[in-house]
Design a protein around this motif. Sequence first.
Motif, short mmCIF file in Angstrom:
data_model
loop_
_atom_site.label_atom_id
_atom_site.label_comp_id
_atom_site.label_asym_id
_atom_site.label_seq_id
_atom_site.Cartn_x
_atom_site.Cartn_y
_atom_site.Cartn_z
N GLY A 109 -6.60 2.32 -6.73
CA GLY A 109 -6.89 3.31 -5.71
C GLY A 109 -8.01 2.91 -4.78
N CYS A 110 -8.09 3.59 -3.65
CA CYS A 110 -9.14 3.33 -2.66
C CYS A 110 -10.50 3.85 -3.13
CB CYS A 110 -8.78 3.95 -1.32
SG CYS A 110 -8.54 5.74 -1.37
N GLY A 111 -10.52 4.60 -4.21
CA GLY A 111 -11.75 5.15 -4.77
C GLY A 111 -11.37 6.02 -5.94
N ARG A 112 -12.29 6.88 -6.32
CA ARG A 112 -11.97 7.82 -7.39
C ARG A 112 -12.39 9.21 -6.96
NH1 ARG A 112 -15.03 6.25 -12.70
NH2 ARG A 112 -14.26 8.30 -13.31
N THR A 113 -11.64 10.20 -7.40
CA THR A 113 -12.00 11.58 -7.13
C THR A 113 -12.21 12.31 -8.44
OG1 THR A 113 -9.67 12.26 -7.05
CG2 THR A 113 -10.71 11.66 -4.96
N ASP A 114 -13.10 13.30 -8.43
CA ASP A 114 -13.37 14.08 -9.63
C ASP A 114 -12.27 15.11 -9.85
OD1 ASP A 114 -15.73 12.73 -10.14
OD2 ASP A 114 -16.96 14.16 -9.02
N ALA A 115 -12.29 15.72 -11.02
CA ALA A 115 -11.33 16.76 -11.35
C ALA A 115 -11.39 17.88 -10.32
CB ALA A 115 -11.60 17.31 -12.75
N PHE A 162 0.86 -1.18 0.00
CA PHE A 162 0.00 0.00 0.00
C PHE A 162 0.90 1.23 0.00
CE2 PHE A 162 -4.55 -0.81 1.68
CZ PHE A 162 -4.67 -1.94 0.89
N ALA A 163 0.48 2.26 -0.72
CA ALA A 163 1.11 3.57 -0.61
C ALA A 163 0.07 4.54 -0.08
CB ALA A 163 1.65 4.03 -1.96
N GLU A 164 0.41 5.23 0.99
CA GLU A 164 -0.44 6.31 1.48
C GLU A 164 0.05 7.59 0.82
OE1 GLU A 164 -1.67 8.81 5.52
OE2 GLU A 164 -0.41 7.00 5.69
N ILE A 165 -0.84 8.26 0.09
CA ILE A 165 -0.45 9.46 -0.63
C ILE A 165 -1.37 10.62 -0.27
CG2 ILE A 165 0.36 8.00 -2.55
CD1 ILE A 165 -2.01 9.11 -4.20
N CYS A 166 -0.99 11.81 -0.70
CA CYS A 166 -1.86 12.97 -0.62
C CYS A 166 -1.64 13.78 -1.89
CB CYS A 166 -1.60 13.80 0.63
SG CYS A 166 0.10 14.39 0.80
N PHE A 167 -2.64 14.54 -2.29
CA PHE A 167 -2.48 15.34 -3.50
C PHE A 167 -3.41 16.54 -3.52
CE2 PHE A 167 -5.35 11.78 -4.57
CZ PHE A 167 -6.47 12.45 -5.07
N LYS A 168 -2.93 17.58 -4.18
CA LYS A 168 -3.74 18.74 -4.51
C LYS A 168 -4.28 18.50 -5.91
CE LYS A 168 -3.41 23.75 -5.26
NZ LYS A 168 -2.48 24.90 -5.35
N GLY A 169 -5.60 18.42 -6.04
CA GLY A 169 -6.18 17.96 -7.29
C GLY A 169 -6.43 19.02 -8.36
N THR A 170 -6.03 20.25 -8.12
CA THR A 170 -6.39 21.36 -9.00
C THR A 170 -5.98 21.12 -10.44
OG1 THR A 170 -6.11 22.87 -7.13
CG2 THR A 170 -6.21 23.85 -9.33
N GLN A 171 -4.79 20.60 -10.67
CA GLN A 171 -4.26 20.46 -12.02
C GLN A 171 -4.59 19.11 -12.67
OE1 GLN A 171 -2.87 23.10 -13.48
NE2 GLN A 171 -3.16 24.22 -11.57
N TYR A 172 -5.41 18.30 -12.01
CA TYR A 172 -5.65 16.94 -12.50
C TYR A 172 -7.13 16.69 -12.80
CZ TYR A 172 -0.95 16.42 -10.72
OH TYR A 172 0.39 16.60 -10.47
N HIS A 173 -7.35 15.80 -13.76
CA HIS A 173 -8.72 15.41 -14.11
C HIS A 173 -9.13 14.21 -13.26
CE1 HIS A 173 -9.38 17.96 -17.73
NE2 HIS A 173 -8.06 18.00 -17.69
N GLY A 174 -8.96 14.37 -11.95
CA GLY A 174 -9.36 13.32 -11.02
C GLY A 174 -8.25 12.31 -10.79
N TRP A 175 -8.59 11.25 -10.06
CA TRP A 175 -7.64 10.20 -9.73
C TRP A 175 -7.41 9.26 -10.89
CZ3 TRP A 175 -3.85 7.72 -7.54
CH2 TRP A 175 -3.76 6.33 -7.68
N GLN A 176 -8.45 8.73 -11.48
CA GLN A 176 -8.37 7.56 -12.36
C GLN A 176 -7.84 7.90 -13.74
OE1 GLN A 176 -11.68 4.95 -11.83
NE2 GLN A 176 -11.57 4.14 -13.90
N VAL A 177 -6.99 7.00 -14.27
CA VAL A 177 -6.43 7.17 -15.61
C VAL A 177 -7.55 7.37 -16.62
CG1 VAL A 177 -5.23 5.99 -17.47
CG2 VAL A 177 -4.33 5.86 -15.15
N GLN A 178 -7.37 8.38 -17.49
CA GLN A 178 -8.33 8.69 -18.54
C GLN A 178 -7.58 8.98 -19.83
OE1 GLN A 178 -11.17 11.81 -17.48
NE2 GLN A 178 -10.84 11.43 -15.33
N PRO A 179 -8.20 8.69 -20.97
CA PRO A 179 -7.55 9.04 -22.23
C PRO A 179 -7.54 10.55 -22.42
CG PRO A 179 -9.77 8.20 -22.62
CD PRO A 179 -9.48 7.99 -21.16
#
Length: 255
Positions: A50-56, A8-25
């Motif tokens: 991941g433990c779930g998915r987050t939106d952009a 397991f990796a415990e991570i943290c992130f600021k999501g402003t620049q990303y289109h959520g957690w999950q890989v997308q084309p």
Amino acid sequence: MNTIRRYFAEICFKGTQYHGWQVQPNAVTVQQVLNQMLNTVFRQTVETVGCGRTDAGVHATQFYVHFDVSDVDMPFEEQRSLNSLNALLPYDIAVKRLIPVKPDAHARFDATLRSYEYRIHFEKDPFKKDLSWQLRDRPDIAVMNKASAILQQYRDFSCFSKSNTQVFTNNCMIKEAVWREQADGIVFYISADRFLRNMVRAIVGTLLEVGRGEMAPEALHDIIMSKDRSNAGTSVPACGLYLTAVHYPYIESQN
């Protein structure tokens, strides 16, 4: 013979620049960037779950992933690998720790509780841009908490879910739902065994309608029982939403 180990990796992130957690084309996501850096550090193809998915635009102060690596003595190299990952990752993604787990441990399905916060401020503050939602007028916290208490009386939250999601059930068990005053604004805290897509942002938008006097707290009964998303309030912006805790029976939390 290769030995496969799961971590397991415990991570943290600021999501402003990303289109959520999950890989997308055709979009940059947190998972895509993390996978690339794991591949570089371990010199093999690493795929995270991941433990779930987050939106952009949504943030996480605690998020877990699991991944498998072969022929790596991770406990011995743990700190070195951690340092290498954080050196390669951009400023808005950080790995807090790497945890060896059993081969069948699962970051998504083994989580027993998840917690979110939604942060709102009222005074213009450049340091809160993309990290909190600014409102002009203060809503009534007391009536919003009266409405929040109603959430714990129900299990089916279809009315707060995006349509056409690939889930088997819209049932969730909410353990906590409460608004609290802070020195610089207000925060909504909510914990449950699971959440539906867009659920927290839809709940917050609905509760704010109550707080502005646009509906009575008791209206939540009819909204929830209708199971119709169009009856609930508008979803609030992603910038104020944080995943703050994910609990597992076999991992000691460091929060």
